[in-house]
Scaffold this motif. Sequence first.
Motif, mmCIF file in Angstrom:
data_model
loop_
_atom_site.group_PDB
_atom_site.id
_atom_site.type_symbol
_atom_site.label_atom_id
_atom_site.label_comp_id
_atom_site.label_asym_id
_atom_site.label_seq_id
_atom_site.Cartn_x
_atom_site.Cartn_y
_atom_site.Cartn_z
ATOM 1 N N ARG A 81 -107.005 33.615 38.678
ATOM 2 C CA ARG A 81 -108.084 33.525 39.665
ATOM 3 C C ARG A 81 -107.714 32.560 40.794
ATOM 4 O O ARG A 81 -107.926 32.844 41.960
ATOM 5 C CB ARG A 81 -109.368 33.059 38.985
ATOM 6 N N ASN A 82 -107.131 31.408 40.416
ATOM 7 C CA ASN A 82 -106.776 30.383 41.402
ATOM 8 C C ASN A 82 -105.367 29.830 41.232
ATOM 9 O O ASN A 82 -104.857 29.157 42.130
ATOM 10 C CB ASN A 82 -107.761 29.215 41.323
ATOM 11 N N LYS B 257 -102.478 30.455 43.971
ATOM 12 C CA LYS B 257 -102.791 30.323 45.410
ATOM 13 C C LYS B 257 -101.975 29.175 45.998
ATOM 14 O O LYS B 257 -101.671 28.190 45.289
ATOM 15 C CB LYS B 257 -104.285 30.053 45.589
ATOM 16 N N MET C 174 -102.829 26.904 47.937
ATOM 17 C CA MET C 174 -103.549 25.616 47.871
ATOM 18 C C MET C 174 -103.338 24.956 46.514
ATOM 19 O O MET C 174 -103.353 23.738 46.389
ATOM 20 C CB MET C 174 -105.050 25.840 48.065
ATOM 21 N N HIS D 281 -101.951 37.166 42.585
ATOM 22 C CA HIS D 281 -102.952 36.862 43.617
ATOM 23 C C HIS D 281 -102.810 35.409 43.956
ATOM 24 O O HIS D 281 -103.113 34.564 43.090
ATOM 25 C CB HIS D 281 -104.353 37.167 43.060
ATOM 26 N N TRP E 208 -102.763 33.740 52.419
ATOM 27 C CA TRP E 208 -104.220 33.838 52.588
ATOM 28 C C TRP E 208 -104.600 32.817 53.635
ATOM 29 O O TRP E 208 -103.884 31.815 53.796
ATOM 30 C CB TRP E 208 -104.873 33.545 51.221
ATOM 31 N N ARG F 239 -106.728 30.586 53.436
ATOM 32 C CA ARG F 239 -107.025 29.300 52.784
ATOM 33 C C ARG F 239 -105.703 28.703 52.304
ATOM 34 O O ARG F 239 -105.150 29.089 51.298
ATOM 35 C CB ARG F 239 -108.013 29.479 51.624
ATOM 36 N N ASN G 124 -103.828 38.421 51.772
ATOM 37 C CA ASN G 124 -105.212 38.534 51.286
ATOM 38 C C ASN G 124 -106.178 38.269 52.445
ATOM 39 O O ASN G 124 -106.038 37.293 53.160
ATOM 40 C CB ASN G 124 -105.435 37.499 50.179
ATOM 41 N N GLU G 125 -107.121 39.193 52.639
ATOM 42 C CA GLU G 125 -108.224 39.022 53.608
ATOM 43 C C GLU G 125 -107.757 38.640 55.020
ATOM 44 O O GLU G 125 -108.178 37.617 55.576
ATOM 45 C CB GLU G 125 -109.202 37.972 53.058
ATOM 46 N N GLN H 182 -111.393 44.834 47.013
ATOM 47 C CA GLN H 182 -111.879 43.753 46.155
ATOM 48 C C GLN H 182 -113.142 44.167 45.370
ATOM 49 O O GLN H 182 -113.272 43.853 44.197
ATOM 50 C CB GLN H 182 -112.193 42.513 46.989
ATOM 51 N N HIS I 238 -116.447 43.352 45.534
ATOM 52 C CA HIS I 238 -117.522 42.405 45.178
ATOM 53 C C HIS I 238 -118.819 43.008 45.708
ATOM 54 O O HIS I 238 -118.994 43.120 46.939
ATOM 55 C CB HIS I 238 -117.303 41.044 45.852
ATOM 56 N N GLU J 233 -111.063 43.005 42.389
ATOM 57 C CA GLU J 233 -111.919 41.837 42.091
ATOM 58 C C GLU J 233 -113.360 42.252 41.775
ATOM 59 O O GLU J 233 -114.313 41.637 42.191
ATOM 60 C CB GLU J 233 -111.899 40.854 43.278
ATOM 61 N N TRP K 187 -113.396 40.674 38.254
ATOM 62 C CA TRP K 187 -113.130 39.287 38.644
ATOM 63 C C TRP K 187 -113.596 38.321 37.575
ATOM 64 O O TRP K 187 -114.360 37.416 37.791
ATOM 65 C CB TRP K 187 -113.749 38.999 40.023
HETATM 66 O O1 G3I Z 1 -109.784 22.656 40.424
HETATM 67 C C1 G3I Z 1 -110.636 21.904 41.308
HETATM 68 C C2 G3I Z 1 -111.239 20.710 40.572
HETATM 69 O O2 G3I Z 1 -110.188 19.812 40.231
HETATM 70 C C3 G3I Z 1 -112.264 20.026 41.478
HETATM 71 O O3 G3I Z 1 -112.876 18.959 40.773
HETATM 72 C C4 G3I Z 1 -113.319 21.045 41.910
HETATM 73 C C5 G3I Z 1 -114.375 20.458 42.810
HETATM 74 O O4 G3I Z 1 -113.853 20.284 44.079
HETATM 75 O O5 G3I Z 1 -112.673 22.132 42.627
HETATM 76 C C6 G3I Z 1 -111.765 22.812 41.779
HETATM 77 O O6 G3I Z 1 -111.140 23.867 42.510
HETATM 78 C C7 G3I Z 1 -112.040 24.945 42.795
HETATM 79 C C8 G3I Z 1 -111.401 26.221 42.214
HETATM 80 O O7 G3I Z 1 -112.183 27.374 42.555
HETATM 81 C C9 G3I Z 1 -111.277 26.152 40.703
HETATM 82 O O8 G3I Z 1 -112.563 26.119 40.138
HETATM 83 C C10 G3I Z 1 -112.141 25.085 44.307
HETATM 84 O O9 G3I Z 1 -112.843 23.958 44.814
HETATM 85 C C11 G3I Z 1 -112.940 26.341 44.635
HETATM 86 O O10 G3I Z 1 -112.911 26.570 46.045
HETATM 87 C C12 G3I Z 1 -112.230 27.551 43.981
HETATM 88 O O11 G3I Z 1 -113.035 28.690 44.249
HETATM 89 C C13 G3I Z 1 -112.329 29.953 44.096
HETATM 90 C C14 G3I Z 1 -112.339 30.655 45.467
HETATM 91 O O12 G3I Z 1 -111.756 31.960 45.334
HETATM 92 C C15 G3I Z 1 -111.541 29.879 46.517
HETATM 93 O O13 G3I Z 1 -110.191 29.818 46.125
HETATM 94 C C16 G3I Z 1 -113.095 30.790 43.058
HETATM 95 O O14 G3I Z 1 -112.946 30.216 41.763
HETATM 96 C C17 G3I Z 1 -112.543 32.208 43.036
HETATM 97 O O15 G3I Z 1 -113.355 33.035 42.210
HETATM 98 C C18 G3I Z 1 -112.539 32.800 44.458
HETATM 99 O O16 G3I Z 1 -111.947 34.051 44.382
HETATM 100 C C19 G3I Z 1 -111.821 34.735 45.650
HETATM 101 C C20 G3I Z 1 -110.446 35.401 45.699
HETATM 102 O O17 G3I Z 1 -109.430 34.450 45.494
HETATM 103 C C21 G3I Z 1 -110.284 36.167 47.021
HETATM 104 N N1 G3I Z 1 -111.373 37.137 47.208
HETATM 105 C C22 G3I Z 1 -112.721 36.535 47.133
HETATM 106 C C23 G3I Z 1 -112.898 35.838 45.771
HETATM 107 C C24 G3I Z 1 -114.309 35.305 45.593
HETATM 108 O O18 G3I Z 1 -114.587 34.308 46.521
#
Ligand code: G3I
Length: 355
Positions: free
Chosen positions: A69-70, A73, A75, A106, A110, A112, A152-153, A233, A235, A266, A309
Amino acid sequence: MQRRDFLKNAAAFTIGASPCIATGAGPAPLRRANSGRKIAFGAAIDVADIDRPDMVELFKAHCTSLTPRNALKWMTNERVEGRPDYKGADRIADFARSIGCTVYGHTLIWYRVPAWVTAMTDAGELRTAMQQRITRTIRHFAGSVQAWDVVNEPMEYSAARWRDSVFQRLLGLDHIRACFELAHETNQNAQLVLNETHLEKAGPMYDARRSLLLDLIGQLHQQGVPLHCIGLQSHFRPGLDQLDSKALGDFCASLKQMGIGVRITELDGSCRFVSRLGKVDMARTYSAMFSDVVRVAGTRGDLRGVTCWGLAEKYQPAENGATGNCRSRVLPYDDDMRVRPAFGSLMSTIEELNR
Ligand code: G3I
């Protein structure tokens, strides 16, 4: 397999009330039915899922593909320039291998990006960083990832125009061609995907998005760019948006004519807006949502995979603005690890298409 049989079997994989795992002794309804078939089924996975026995049980029962999921990436992989960190993604790759799954990559590029990339103002520097991200990451996972969301996107979330990303600003739209050509040079066996959101939906803005993207894909195809598949995706937000079966079907058919496939990458659902539909049968609403998009993509296009997803809502964060209908986005298994009827519909549709 009939939907009711699937549900009976899948319910066997409904995690028992006890802390331990599946009570089911039934066959792995999806894994067995799907293995070696054209349309593989998969789910997004979080690193933490590896240490959750109930999640491991579900991945083993149903998935032949896992999408970090993450963990894959930019980032996540290179917060500090020049210091790649693939620990989480490596754990997922090892886990996937241990249960006979492939890993879906994935995503390479991107909008981000790490802060040090956002801060870039020099086109040459950005191109070098983008090239290193692509080559280093594909090489690192050459043994376990054979399909990548290369870009992506690239479009704005709610408009029919290219996103104002650092790549678009400094390198222009041509960065997309460059990414796919470099990814192919790095691994000529990998399936290379452009992944985008909202391509399934009804409305003039979504029509314009499909048209804008199809124009670009046609140009890249003419240039012989190795873009093999488009990620839908999927959603969905019942009550706010809906599937446009004809427009999506035409889009998938146009891609198929160019030899370009589609993947549902997704799939999940929000229930924030479902109350706008009035008194609805939630099971029926989400069953239609999950299965119709698969049916359209699979009958009109060259559908190569379906990924939800996530497999279960239990460990997912609450959705912003969630209402009483649900806490987080709707997935195959709910907060109590009970299988949702929508999963039965989805899987019997995949079964039909795989015949
Ligand atoms: O791991 C850190 C943690 O250490 C920290 O304490 C916390 C609070 O800041 O953040 C955590 O990271 C978060 C990560 O998810 C893991 O939970 C990020 O802030 C948060 O932005 C991230 O969100 C993800 C998002 O993409 C952005 O990357 C979502 O889980 C994920 O479901 C979402 O998935 C995206 C696809 O990649 C692209 N298509 C859309 C889809 C839904 O938004």
